[in-house]
Design a protein around this motif. Structure first.
Motif, PDB file in Angstrom:
ATOM      1  N   TYR A  82      87.393  -2.280 -87.568  1.00 27.40           N
ATOM      2  CA  TYR A  82      86.385  -1.221 -87.433  1.00 27.40           C
ATOM      3  C   TYR A  82      86.820  -0.299 -86.307  1.00 27.40           C
ATOM      4  N   MET A  83      86.817   1.016 -86.580  1.00 29.84           N
ATOM      5  CA  MET A  83      87.223   1.989 -85.571  1.00 29.84           C
ATOM      6  C   MET A  83      86.048   2.874 -85.186  1.00 29.84           C
ATOM      7  N   VAL A  84      85.925   3.167 -83.915  1.00 34.18           N
ATOM      8  CA  VAL A  84      84.821   3.974 -83.414  1.00 34.18           C
ATOM      9  C   VAL A  84      85.294   4.747 -82.191  1.00 34.18           C
ATOM     10  N   ASN A  85      84.708   5.932 -81.984  1.00 31.07           N
ATOM     11  CA  ASN A  85      84.997   6.735 -80.801  1.00 31.07           C
ATOM     12  C   ASN A  85      83.824   6.668 -79.832  1.00 31.07           C
ATOM     13  N   VAL A  86      84.143   6.508 -78.565  1.00 28.65           N
ATOM     14  CA  VAL A  86      83.136   6.468 -77.506  1.00 28.65           C
ATOM     15  C   VAL A  86      83.325   7.710 -76.636  1.00 28.65           C
ATOM     16  N   PRO A  87      82.434   8.700 -76.732  1.00 38.72           N
ATOM     17  CA  PRO A  87      82.607   9.921 -75.940  1.00 38.72           C
ATOM     18  C   PRO A  87      82.226   9.702 -74.481  1.00 38.72           C
ATOM     19  N   PHE A  88      82.829  10.488 -73.604  1.00 40.74           N
ATOM     20  CA  PHE A  88      82.457  10.487 -72.187  1.00 40.74           C
ATOM     21  C   PHE A  88      82.591  11.901 -71.658  1.00 40.74           C
ATOM     22  N   LYS A  89      81.897  12.181 -70.574  1.00 38.96           N
ATOM     23  CA  LYS A  89      81.882  13.508 -69.973  1.00 38.96           C
ATOM     24  C   LYS A  89      81.632  13.362 -68.473  1.00 38.96           C
ATOM     25  N   CYS A  90      82.342  14.151 -67.677  1.00 40.51           N
ATOM     26  CA  CYS A  90      82.133  14.113 -66.234  1.00 40.51           C
ATOM     27  C   CYS A  90      82.608  15.422 -65.620  1.00 40.51           C
ATOM     28  N   TYR A  91      82.204  15.673 -64.396  1.00 40.61           N
ATOM     29  CA  TYR A  91      82.693  16.822 -63.643  1.00 40.61           C
ATOM     30  C   TYR A  91      82.774  16.441 -62.173  1.00 40.61           C
ATOM     31  N   THR A  92      83.724  17.047 -61.472  1.00 40.13           N
ATOM     32  CA  THR A  92      83.959  16.720 -60.068  1.00 40.13           C
ATOM     33  C   THR A  92      84.637  17.893 -59.391  1.00 40.13           C
ATOM     34  N   ARG A  93      84.880  17.785 -58.100  1.00 41.50           N
ATOM     35  CA  ARG A  93      85.616  18.798 -57.356  1.00 41.50           C
ATOM     36  C   ARG A  93      86.886  18.190 -56.806  1.00 41.50           C
ATOM     37  N   VAL A  94      87.946  18.981 -56.819  1.00 38.96           N
ATOM     38  CA  VAL A  94      89.252  18.529 -56.338  1.00 38.96           C
ATOM     39  C   VAL A  94      89.676  19.443 -55.191  1.00 38.96           C
ATOM     40  N   THR A  95      90.022  18.845 -54.075  1.00 43.51           N
ATOM     41  CA  THR A  95      90.543  19.604 -52.940  1.00 43.51           C
ATOM     42  C   THR A  95      92.053  19.722 -53.079  1.00 43.51           C
ATOM     43  N   LEU A  96      92.549  20.945 -53.159  1.00 48.29           N
ATOM     44  CA  LEU A  96      93.969  21.180 -53.378  1.00 48.29           C
ATOM     45  C   LEU A  96      94.754  20.998 -52.086  1.00 48.29           C
ATOM     46  N   PRO A  97      96.015  20.559 -52.189  1.00 51.66           N
ATOM     47  CA  PRO A  97      96.851  20.438 -50.984  1.00 51.66           C
ATOM     48  C   PRO A  97      97.106  21.781 -50.312  1.00 51.66           C
ATOM     49  N   ALA A  98      97.147  22.858 -51.100  1.00 50.13           N
ATOM     50  CA  ALA A  98      97.362  24.202 -50.558  1.00 50.13           C
ATOM     51  C   ALA A  98      96.443  25.165 -51.284  1.00 50.13           C
ATOM     52  N   ALA A  99      96.045  26.224 -50.590  1.00 53.22           N
ATOM     53  CA  ALA A  99      95.103  27.192 -51.154  1.00 53.22           C
ATOM     54  C   ALA A  99      95.770  28.023 -52.246  1.00 53.22           C
ATOM     55  N   ILE A 100      94.966  28.448 -53.214  1.00 60.39           N
ATOM     56  CA  ILE A 100      95.411  29.342 -54.281  1.00 60.39           C
ATOM     57  C   ILE A 100      94.516  30.576 -54.269  1.00 60.39           C
TER      58      ILE A 100
END
Length: 241
Positions: A126-144
Motif C-alpha cells: 500500500y502506497m500513500v503520501n504524507v504531506p508536510f508544510k513549514c516555514y522558518t528564517r535563515v540567517t545568511l553567512p553574508a548579506a545579499i
C-alpha cells in the motif's frame, strides 16, 4: 464499501509553470532606433551559494490500510519537495542589504507500506503520501542585496501639464514615469534528508489485527540556497600620453 487499493498520491505535487498574460489586443506602434546610454560596464556573473542550512520540522498522520493486518513488514520512504521559496527580509525601510531570508517549504513523504493479513500468506503493498508544510528564517553567512522595488502604476508617478487657461491641469495631455526592476530569484535545492518516525497501531479487531496506525515523523532537511550574482569589474582607463 469499496476498498482503496490506490496509491493515495493525491493531486498538486507537480509545480506548474507561470503562464503568460493573455493577449487581448495589439496596438499599432511606430519603430525607432535604439540608443546606448553610457556607461557600458563589464563584470562576472556567477551562481553563488548564499547558504546551506539544516531545517527540522514535524508531522503527524493517520494511515488507514485497505485491509486488516497482523504485522507491518517494511515501510520504504522517500521525501519530495513541492515548494521551496526563499524571500529576503527587509529589516528596515530603505535598507539595501539583508542577511535574513524567510523560507517556505512544502512537500510530502512517499511511503510504501508492506504488510501481511495473517500468520501466512502473501505480502500486500500500500502506497500513500504524507504531506508536510513549514516555514522558518535563515540567517545568511553574508548579506545579499534586498530586492529592488518597482512602480508600474501610471498614477503613482504621474506627469501633468498646465491647462491653457492656467487654472488647472490639462485633462487631455498627461504622462507618467514607471519602472520595473527584475531581481535575481533565490533558488532552493534539497541536498539530503533524514527521517525518524514512531508508529502507534490502533483500531484492532477481535483477532488482534489492525487497519489503522498513527505515524509521528521527525523530518530533517538540508537545503541549499543559491542566487545568480553580478560583480562589476573595474575598467582601467588608458594612461595619458
Amino acid at each position: 464499501m469499496k476498498k482503496n487499493y490506490g496509491c493515495g498520491c493525491g493531486k498538486g505535487h507537480s509545480a506548474g509553470k507561470c503562464p503568460a498574460m493573455p493577449a487581448c489586443d495589439t496596438a499599432k506602434s511606430h519603430d525607432h532606433f535604439c540608443e546606448v546610454v553610457p556607461p557600458v560596464v563589464r563584470g562576472t556573473e556567477v551562481e553563488a551559494v548564499i547558504a546551506q542550512a539544516a531545517i527540522q520540522t514535524l508531522t503527524e498522520s493517520d494511515i488507514h490500510l485497505p485491509d486488516y493486518a497482523t504485522d507491518i513488514k517494511v515501510i520504504r520512504k522517500n521525501i519530495f519537495l513541492t515548494q521551496c521559496e526563499a524571500i529576503p527580509f527587509r529589516a528596515e525601510p530603505g535598507s539595501t542589504s539583508t542577511n535574513i531570508v524567510k523560507v517556505f517549504i512544502e512537500g510530502y513523504i512517499h511511503k510504501n507500506i508492506q504488510y501481511v493479513e495473517d500468520c501466512n500468506g502473501y505480502v500486500k503493498d500500500y502506497m500513500v503520501n504524507v504531506p508536510f508544510k513549514c516555514y522558518t528564517r535563515v540567517t545568511l553567512p553574508a548579506a545579499i542585496p534586498v530586492p529592488a522595488l518597482s512602480s508600474k502604476n501610471s498614477d503613482a508617478r504621474e506627469i501633468r501639464e498646465l491647462a491653457k487657461d492656467g487654472m488647472g491641469a490639462d485633462r487631455c495631455t498627461f504622462g507618467s514615469n514607471t519602472f520595473e526592476n527584475l531581481n535575481e530569484p533565490i533558488r532552493c535545492k534539497l541536498v539530503r534528508w533524514n527521517l525518524s518516525e514512531a508508529n502507534f497501531l490502533a483500531n484492532f479487531d477481535k483477532w488482534g489485527r489492525f487497519n489503522r496506525f498513527t505515524e509521528k515523523d521527525d523530518i530533517n532537511l538540508v537545503i541549499r540556497l543559491t542566487q545568480t550574482q553580478f560583480s562589476q569589474v573595474a575598467t582601467l582607463l588608458p594612461e595619458e600620453e
